[in-house]
Write a protein that holds these residues in place. Structure first.
Motif, PDB file in Angstrom:
ATOM      1  N   THR A 397       0.828  -1.210   0.000  1.00 12.75           N
ATOM      2  CA  THR A 397       0.000   0.000   0.000  1.00 12.75           C
ATOM      3  C   THR A 397       0.860   1.258   0.000  1.00 12.75           C
ATOM      4  O   THR A 397       1.996   1.234   0.455  1.00 12.75           O
ATOM      5  N   GLN A 398       0.293   2.316  -0.521  1.00 11.33           N
ATOM      6  CA  GLN A 398       0.854   3.655  -0.352  1.00 11.33           C
ATOM      7  C   GLN A 398      -0.172   4.430   0.462  1.00 11.33           C
ATOM      8  O   GLN A 398      -1.328   4.522   0.068  1.00 11.33           O
ATOM      9  N   PHE A 399       0.268   4.949   1.606  1.00  6.92           N
ATOM     10  CA  PHE A 399      -0.679   5.636   2.490  1.00  6.92           C
ATOM     11  C   PHE A 399      -0.477   7.141   2.468  1.00  6.92           C
ATOM     12  O   PHE A 399       0.522   7.633   1.945  1.00  6.92           O
ATOM     13  N   LEU A 400      -1.463   7.864   3.021  1.00  8.88           N
ATOM     14  CA  LEU A 400      -1.324   9.320   3.169  1.00  8.88           C
ATOM     15  C   LEU A 400      -1.241   9.656   4.652  1.00  8.88           C
ATOM     16  O   LEU A 400      -1.952   9.063   5.469  1.00  8.88           O
ATOM     17  N   VAL A 401      -0.382  10.580   4.987  1.00  5.61           N
ATOM     18  CA  VAL A 401      -0.212  10.993   6.378  1.00  5.61           C
ATOM     19  C   VAL A 401      -1.247  12.074   6.685  1.00  5.61           C
ATOM     20  O   VAL A 401      -1.302  13.096   6.000  1.00  5.61           O
ATOM     21  N   LEU A 402      -2.082  11.834   7.689  1.00  2.00           N
ATOM     22  CA  LEU A 402      -3.130  12.794   8.053  1.00  2.00           C
ATOM     23  C   LEU A 402      -2.616  13.811   9.055  1.00  2.00           C
ATOM     24  O   LEU A 402      -2.926  14.986   8.976  1.00  2.00           O
ATOM     25  N   SER A 403      -1.833  13.335  10.034  1.00  2.00           N
ATOM     26  CA  SER A 403      -1.309  14.257  11.051  1.00  2.00           C
ATOM     27  C   SER A 403      -0.120  13.612  11.752  1.00  2.00           C
ATOM     28  O   SER A 403       0.028  12.386  11.739  1.00  2.00           O
ATOM     29  N   VAL A 404       0.709  14.466  12.336  1.00  2.58           N
ATOM     30  CA  VAL A 404       1.796  13.993  13.198  1.00  2.58           C
ATOM     31  C   VAL A 404       1.657  14.764  14.501  1.00  2.58           C
ATOM     32  O   VAL A 404       1.661  16.000  14.487  1.00  2.58           O
ATOM     33  N   ASN A 405       1.468  14.054  15.587  1.00 10.49           N
ATOM     34  CA  ASN A 405       1.175  14.676  16.890  1.00 10.49           C
ATOM     35  C   ASN A 405       0.059  15.716  16.781  1.00 10.49           C
ATOM     36  O   ASN A 405       0.142  16.800  17.346  1.00 10.49           O
ATOM     37  N   GLY A 406      -0.953  15.375  15.996  1.00 16.33           N
ATOM     38  CA  GLY A 406      -2.124  16.247  15.882  1.00 16.33           C
ATOM     39  C   GLY A 406      -1.968  17.414  14.925  1.00 16.33           C
ATOM     40  O   GLY A 406      -2.922  18.149  14.668  1.00 16.33           O
ATOM     41  N   GLU A 407      -0.760  17.596  14.384  1.00 16.66           N
ATOM     42  CA  GLU A 407      -0.519  18.733  13.485  1.00 16.66           C
ATOM     43  C   GLU A 407      -0.515  18.258  12.033  1.00 16.66           C
ATOM     44  O   GLU A 407      -0.226  17.099  11.748  1.00 16.66           O
ATOM     45  N   LYS A 408      -0.765  19.217  11.156  1.00 17.62           N
ATOM     46  CA  LYS A 408      -0.658  18.936   9.721  1.00 17.62           C
ATOM     47  C   LYS A 408       0.765  18.462   9.406  1.00 17.62           C
ATOM     48  O   LYS A 408       1.741  19.047   9.895  1.00 17.62           O
ATOM     49  N   PRO A 409       0.916  17.399   8.618  1.00 16.06           N
ATOM     50  CA  PRO A 409       2.264  16.919   8.332  1.00 16.06           C
ATOM     51  C   PRO A 409       3.089  17.940   7.542  1.00 16.06           C
ATOM     52  O   PRO A 409       2.541  18.713   6.767  1.00 16.06           O
ATOM     53  N   GLU A 410       4.387  17.922   7.780  1.00 15.33           N
ATOM     54  CA  GLU A 410       5.254  18.840   7.047  1.00 15.33           C
ATOM     55  C   GLU A 410       5.283  18.456   5.560  1.00 15.33           C
ATOM     56  O   GLU A 410       4.890  17.342   5.196  1.00 15.33           O
ATOM     57  N   PRO A 411       5.726  19.384   4.679  1.00 18.02           N
ATOM     58  CA  PRO A 411       5.654  19.143   3.229  1.00 18.02           C
ATOM     59  C   PRO A 411       6.244  17.806   2.785  1.00 18.02           C
ATOM     60  O   PRO A 411       5.680  17.151   1.914  1.00 18.02           O
ATOM     61  N   SER A 412       7.336  17.378   3.406  1.00 18.98           N
ATOM     62  CA  SER A 412       7.974  16.147   2.952  1.00 18.98           C
ATOM     63  C   SER A 412       7.148  14.904   3.278  1.00 18.98           C
ATOM     64  O   SER A 412       7.511  13.795   2.891  1.00 18.98           O
ATOM     65  N   LEU A 413       6.034  15.098   4.003  1.00 16.98           N
ATOM     66  CA  LEU A 413       5.157  13.966   4.315  1.00 16.98           C
ATOM     67  C   LEU A 413       3.802  14.110   3.636  1.00 16.98           C
ATOM     68  O   LEU A 413       2.858  13.383   3.948  1.00 16.98           O
ATOM     69  N   GLN A 414       3.695  15.058   2.692  1.00 14.34           N
ATOM     70  CA  GLN A 414       2.392  15.312   2.071  1.00 14.34           C
ATOM     71  C   GLN A 414       2.181  14.570   0.755  1.00 14.34           C
ATOM     72  O   GLN A 414       1.283  14.892  -0.008  1.00 14.34           O
ATOM     73  N   GLY A 415       3.018  13.585   0.479  1.00 15.86           N
ATOM     74  CA  GLY A 415       2.820  12.742  -0.700  1.00 15.86           C
ATOM     75  C   GLY A 415       2.541  11.323  -0.249  1.00 15.86           C
ATOM     76  O   GLY A 415       2.489  11.037   0.952  1.00 15.86           O
ATOM     77  N   TYR A 416       2.377  10.422  -1.231  1.00 18.55           N
ATOM     78  CA  TYR A 416       2.162   9.014  -0.862  1.00 18.55           C
ATOM     79  C   TYR A 416       3.414   8.447  -0.218  1.00 18.55           C
ATOM     80  O   TYR A 416       4.536   8.706  -0.649  1.00 18.55           O
ATOM     81  N   LYS A 417       3.194   7.697   0.855  1.00 17.69           N
ATOM     82  CA  LYS A 417       4.292   7.129   1.623  1.00 17.69           C
ATOM     83  C   LYS A 417       4.042   5.643   1.844  1.00 17.69           C
ATOM     84  O   LYS A 417       2.896   5.201   1.931  1.00 17.69           O
ATOM     85  N   ASP A 418       5.130   4.878   1.941  1.00 16.96           N
ATOM     86  CA  ASP A 418       5.001   3.496   2.409  1.00 16.96           C
ATOM     87  C   ASP A 418       5.821   3.294   3.672  1.00 16.96           C
ATOM     88  O   ASP A 418       5.753   2.238   4.299  1.00 16.96           O
ATOM     89  N   THR A 419       6.604   4.303   4.029  1.00 15.82           N
ATOM     90  CA  THR A 419       7.460   4.247   5.215  1.00 15.82           C
ATOM     91  C   THR A 419       7.429   5.630   5.848  1.00 15.82           C
ATOM     92  O   THR A 419       7.567   6.635   5.141  1.00 15.82           O
ATOM     93  N   ILE A 420       7.225   5.680   7.154  1.00 19.17           N
ATOM     94  CA  ILE A 420       7.247   6.984   7.832  1.00 19.17           C
ATOM     95  C   ILE A 420       8.201   6.903   9.018  1.00 19.17           C
ATOM     96  O   ILE A 420       8.115   5.994   9.837  1.00 19.17           O
TER      97      ILE A 420
END
Ligand code: C2O
Ligand code: CU
Length: 461
Positions: A397-420
């Protein structure tokens, strides 16, 4: 090894450090960087393509006059780059010529569990297996590597890894550097420690908290230098290390733009000066070398340790690139939803667990319906022992990051990810959808943690 300060990104917080991490030495830039060959299909008829990949043992002259024992695919070290296109029906003939069992895992590829190559898909020495799948995802820089339970770290360390590019109509219409090895450079970052006779003897250097090296190997070259012109270049960086994190930036502090994450393009290029890549992650960046005044710039890690020196010639060419790259939309409703799955990563060394458990191939940890999106919470917990960075990966799967510690994810996490890559104490919410059925792994991509059981499995039906 400890007269240098350890990078925070690689250091346990609060934890004791009974396993010392090797400090990386500056890359001296004495050898010309080379690029893996692009794998030619055995046959190609319309949308049907066939390839062959053999895992094999051999030797490589990494240092003048020394034959280092290595593993590779269709060669002695690393593997060729596979270039697939969305819509293609792909057949791959896999063969294991190693003296030990292995699997062929396609990291980041959306395929059925049968083709995914997790620990259930062992191929014994001398055996062959054919897999088939259709490419149904967007353009991205993925990779492949072995995944046998308890033995992944050692096999990757010896050289089993390769790149898998997905292309699509969108990328073909974009204006981006795309001339392989000329202005579009694959950069596989791996750190290695060599013992007697310049050997990659995993048993002598293995560390249960992640095996580190003091020597930079990029695309299978020790101390490489990239030689190029004053132009716009695209670096497709894979952190192919067993454990080391890279906080990539340039020694002259110049900005670059990130255009893609693990699973595809960002909506628009994002200007930045540094980027953290945990083990298993990829990023594509554009670097405008036309403005560089120096003859050399270097891609560096924390403490300005040189990862890759770049020699820039005087030949200058115009720089322009597309600024609208993708159309990712995050479903607003998901931002409000409570997670239906929680993954708690804890521990260090042999004590690593997910939700308090170690991997058991007979236990199914989660189930999910094919095609349905669920919100997962990934928690990198701090315990009495402390905490450390864990890069969390999900297969298929390729997932989308919704939030990190309740905050909007930084730009480098705003694309499809398989590893965070999560810092100790960070919690991320991600939207996960599996397009195919099967049994898939989710785990920490520090390969020694994975081998130590920091992994679970999900059945998708
Ligand atoms: Cu790149 Cu389960 O791994
Ligand atoms: Cu870990």
């Amino acid at each position: 090894a400890s007269e240098h300060q350890h990078s925070m990104a690689n250091t346990h917080q609060n934890g004791s450090m009974d396993h010392e991490q090797l400090v990386l030495k500056d890359n001296k830039g004495t050898n010309t960087l080379i690029f893996p060959a692009i794998l030619k299909p055995d046959s190609e008829k319309g949308k049907n393509v066939e390839y062959s990949l053999t895992a094999q043992a051999g030797t490589t002259e990494l240092f003048n006059g020394y034959e280092t024992k290595t593993y590779g695919y269709n060669g002695n070290l690393l593997g060729p780059t596979l270039r697939l296109k969305e819509g293609q029906h792909v057949t791959i003939h896999l063969k294991n010529d190693l003296p030990e069992a292995t699997t062929f895992h396609w990291h980041g590829l959306e395929v059925s569990g049968k083709a995914d190559g997790g620990p259930h898909a062992l191929i014994e020495p001398g055996e062959e297996k054919t897999i088939q799948f259709t490419v149904t995802q967007q353009a991205a820089t993925l990779w492949y590597h072995p995944h046998p339970m308890g033995n992944t770290a050692q096999q990757v360390y010896k050289g089993l890894a390769g790149l898998l590019y997905i292309e699509d109509d969108n990328v073909e219409a974009l204006n981006l550097p795309n001339d392989y090895g000329k202005n579009d450079f694959p950069i596989i970052l791996q750190d290695r420690a060599f013992v007697e006779g310049k050997q990659l003897d995993y048993s002598k250097v293995a560390n249960s908290d992640g095996t580190y090296g003091d020597t930079m190997m990029i695309n299978g070259v020790i101390n490489p230098v990239l030689k190029t012109d004053k132009k716009l270049v695209r670096l497709r960086i894979l952190n192919g290390s067993n454990a080391r994190n890279y906080n990539v930036h340039f020694d002259n502090d110049m900005a670059f733009t990130q255009i893609a994450t693990d699973g595809g393009f960002l909506n628009k290029p994002q200007k930045m000066k540094e980027l953290l890549l945990g083990a298993g992650e990829r990023a594509e960046i554009l670097v405008d070398l036309s403005k560089v005044k120096e003859k050399h710039v270097s891609l560096v890690n924390d403490q300005n340790v040189v990862l890759l020196p770049i020699d820039v010639s005087d030949t200058k060419s115009a720089v322009n690139a597309s600024t609208k790259l993708n159309t990712i939309k995050v479903d607003k409703a998901l931002l409000e939803q409570q997670p239906t799955k929680v993954v708690k990563m804890e521990g260090m060394r042999e004590n690593v667990t997910i939700n308090g458990k170690k991997f058991d191939e007979k236990r199914v940890d989660f189930t999910q319906k094919k095609g349905e999106t669920e919100v997962w919470e990934i928690d990198n917990a701090i315990t009495d022992e402390g905490g450390m960075i864990h890069p969390f990966h999900i297969h298929g799967t390729q997932f989308l990051v919704l939030s990190v510690n309740g905050e909007k994810p930084e730009p480098s996490l705003q694309g499809y990810k398989d590893t965070i890559t999560l810092q100790p104490g960070q919690k991320a919410r991600i939207a996960v959808k599996f397009p195919y059925e099967g049994m898939y792994m989710f785990h920490c991509h520090i390969l020694e943690h994975e081998d130590n059981g920091m992994m679970g499995q999900i059945e998708v039906k």
